[in-house]
Design an enzyme around this catalytic site. Sequence first.
Site, PDB file in Angstrom:
ATOM      1  N   HIS A  87      54.339  29.192  26.458  1.00  0.00           N
ATOM      2  CA  HIS A  87      55.386  28.846  27.414  1.00  0.00           C
ATOM      3  C   HIS A  87      56.047  27.509  27.064  1.00  0.00           C
ATOM      4  O   HIS A  87      56.947  27.056  27.776  1.00  0.00           O
ATOM      5  CB  HIS A  87      54.760  28.796  28.820  1.00  0.00           C
ATOM      6  CG  HIS A  87      55.721  28.911  29.938  1.00  0.00           C
ATOM      7  ND1 HIS A  87      55.733  28.043  31.000  1.00  0.00           N
ATOM      8  CD2 HIS A  87      56.725  29.795  30.184  1.00  0.00           C
ATOM      9  CE1 HIS A  87      56.676  28.382  31.850  1.00  0.00           C
ATOM     10  NE2 HIS A  87      57.299  29.446  31.380  1.00  0.00           N
ATOM     11  N   LYS A 118      58.242  24.383  25.430  1.00  0.00           N
ATOM     12  CA  LYS A 118      59.657  24.228  25.083  1.00  0.00           C
ATOM     13  C   LYS A 118      59.861  22.830  24.494  1.00  0.00           C
ATOM     14  O   LYS A 118      59.628  21.820  25.168  1.00  0.00           O
ATOM     15  CB  LYS A 118      60.555  24.368  26.313  1.00  0.00           C
ATOM     16  CG  LYS A 118      60.422  25.684  27.091  1.00  0.00           C
ATOM     17  CD  LYS A 118      59.876  25.413  28.452  1.00  0.00           C
ATOM     18  CE  LYS A 118      59.936  26.587  29.394  1.00  0.00           C
ATOM     19  NZ  LYS A 118      59.298  27.794  29.007  1.00  0.00           N
ATOM     20  N   ASP A 130      65.251  15.585  13.191  1.00  0.00           N
ATOM     21  CA  ASP A 130      65.075  14.489  12.230  1.00  0.00           C
ATOM     22  C   ASP A 130      63.875  13.605  12.545  1.00  0.00           C
ATOM     23  O   ASP A 130      63.795  12.457  12.090  1.00  0.00           O
ATOM     24  CB  ASP A 130      66.343  13.632  12.146  1.00  0.00           C
ATOM     25  CG  ASP A 130      67.469  14.329  11.386  1.00  0.00           C
ATOM     26  OD1 ASP A 130      67.227  15.433  10.858  1.00  0.00           O
ATOM     27  OD2 ASP A 130      68.587  13.787  11.326  1.00  0.00           O
ATOM     28  N   HIS A 167      63.819  26.713  38.625  1.00  0.00           N
ATOM     29  CA  HIS A 167      63.032  26.951  37.426  1.00  0.00           C
ATOM     30  C   HIS A 167      62.332  25.685  36.945  1.00  0.00           C
ATOM     31  O   HIS A 167      61.503  25.734  36.045  1.00  0.00           O
ATOM     32  CB  HIS A 167      63.919  27.503  36.305  1.00  0.00           C
ATOM     33  CG  HIS A 167      63.136  28.074  35.154  1.00  0.00           C
ATOM     34  ND1 HIS A 167      62.940  27.395  33.971  1.00  0.00           N
ATOM     35  CD2 HIS A 167      62.487  29.256  35.013  1.00  0.00           C
ATOM     36  CE1 HIS A 167      62.204  28.138  33.149  1.00  0.00           C
ATOM     37  NE2 HIS A 167      61.920  29.270  33.757  1.00  0.00           N
ATOM     38  N   LYS A 226      59.893  22.348  36.657  1.00  0.00           N
ATOM     39  CA  LYS A 226      58.474  22.083  36.894  1.00  0.00           C
ATOM     40  C   LYS A 226      58.279  20.575  36.807  1.00  0.00           C
ATOM     41  O   LYS A 226      58.137  20.007  35.728  1.00  0.00           O
ATOM     42  CB  LYS A 226      57.597  22.775  35.852  1.00  0.00           C
ATOM     43  CG  LYS A 226      57.911  24.281  35.665  1.00  0.00           C
ATOM     44  CD  LYS A 226      58.827  24.527  34.519  1.00  0.00           C
ATOM     45  CE  LYS A 226      58.936  25.966  34.114  1.00  0.00           C
ATOM     46  NZ  LYS A 226      59.271  26.937  35.115  1.00  0.00           N
ATOM     47  N   ASP A 267      53.860   8.666  44.051  1.00  0.00           N
ATOM     48  CA  ASP A 267      54.019   7.276  44.500  1.00  0.00           C
ATOM     49  C   ASP A 267      55.333   6.638  44.070  1.00  0.00           C
ATOM     50  O   ASP A 267      55.423   5.412  43.973  1.00  0.00           O
ATOM     51  CB  ASP A 267      52.858   6.417  43.991  1.00  0.00           C
ATOM     52  CG  ASP A 267      51.543   6.769  44.655  1.00  0.00           C
ATOM     53  OD1 ASP A 267      51.566   7.521  45.646  1.00  0.00           O
ATOM     54  OD2 ASP A 267      50.492   6.311  44.167  1.00  0.00           O
TER      55      ASP A 267
END
Length: 509
Positions: free
Chosen positions: A170, A172, A177, A408, A410, A415
Amino acid sequence: MRRIFLVLLVVVVAIALARFFFRLPSLEGRSETLALAPDPETPLGKALLPLDAAHPGLTGIRPLWPGIEAYAARMVLARAAQQSIDARYYIWQRDGTGLPLLQEMRAAAERGVRVRLLVDDNGTPGLDAELAALNTLPGFEVRVFNPFTLRKPRALSYALDFPRINRRMHNKSFTVDGVATIVGGRNIGDIYFARDAEVQYSDFDVLATGAVVPQVAEDFDAYWNSASAYPQDLLVTAPADLSAFDTALAETRARPGAEAYARAVSDSSLVQSLLANTLALEWVPVTLLSDDPRKALGEAPAGSLVATALAPLVGRARQSIDVISAYFVPGLQGTERLAYAARQGLRVRVLTNSLEATDVLPVHAAYGKYRAPLLASGVEIHELRRNPGTEAERKALGLIGSSGASLHAKVFAIDRTAVFVGSFNFDPRSVWLNCEMGFWIESPSLAAAISDALDRGAASTAWQVGLAPDGTLTWTGQDGTPTGEEPGTGAIKRAMLALLAWLPVEWMM
């Protein structure tokens, strides 16, 4: 009884034979490659390496909220690449953003840039031919993570090897460079980048340079050289040339709105500002959290999981915990941890999808079981509406022009001092099954921005879930009037939710 036994025996034998004849290819002879050391003479190296040296141990970050800005960042970084592009994604769609980004990476390979693309096999069902064609280019290598043994129909592979196929990559990341990377919740596709006219995902990425980039590069190498990464040419026969890819790209560019979207991407000044050292970056401590790739085989060593690292970090909270999670299934343990924090006087808030906004009904059914105990302990729950308010309110979520929305992102903030941003959902699948990654960012300004966005936007873009005196749930919108009927339900959908909640499948959600 005997007939049932014979049927089961035939099924078992058929599966055994299919597993024998449709096996994964051997990885013997597969080459191992590593990230290239950053070159101080490339344009990005010249611009960013001196900044990195001036901020030892720190990472320069730039949040990417709007979808079009997040896409433009990837496109223009690919155009600026002179040495390497290392990209890995769960989903890469064959559409108006997916194909042009592949073309930009192809152009990079054709000018001598080394391109490594790692994709999960579950998220690229329509791209076999295009990826196989690109894989024939010198300098462009494609690997497929945890591949299905059957290419068509892929779903039959679940019957052959469910325990393995049920685990996915999952992650990403998009690294250029060796000096700049983008990590967050977005896959590659129109729906993630404000390109889809009907429905868009509210999501969040971070552009980063500095101390965390070598961590991302090393983590990419671990996945690229893992036992689950298969060269594309072992799985798919390559076409004779790239003509089919070129045709698909031309069709994509001819679609309504494509030219305006491409122009908006080209107008982005992000990389130009980066090269000119005028882009505002916040230099803060950032740590990469990433699952060991052996998790895909059920062999990850103890203590090597993102969830294991996140628990004590979130446990440091003393004032507030803000959770933004598209798929929120806290389970008994997660529910107790959040409930305990709320009972200790912390402000605990959760933003997730409403029933009308979710794209995975079984996840919503599993999540629904935990709303009442969370609310009873003082946890605030907000559920994103399908049509979240005015254009200005949608813009705050990165949903410019969208008539429908689905969360979508996450993100966890504690604090108003630290934030986690990445691919990890607050659910059992992220904890135990899928490989996940993300940044732990010690940035009071970013954490405050996320908390402030919840302060401003929760009432206008989401339903607030409440608990009536009789223990039933209520949903309150902008007008302040609670309703006892869950938005987006009807008799049939309520029956489906009840059935799904009863099924013992929460561990897969």
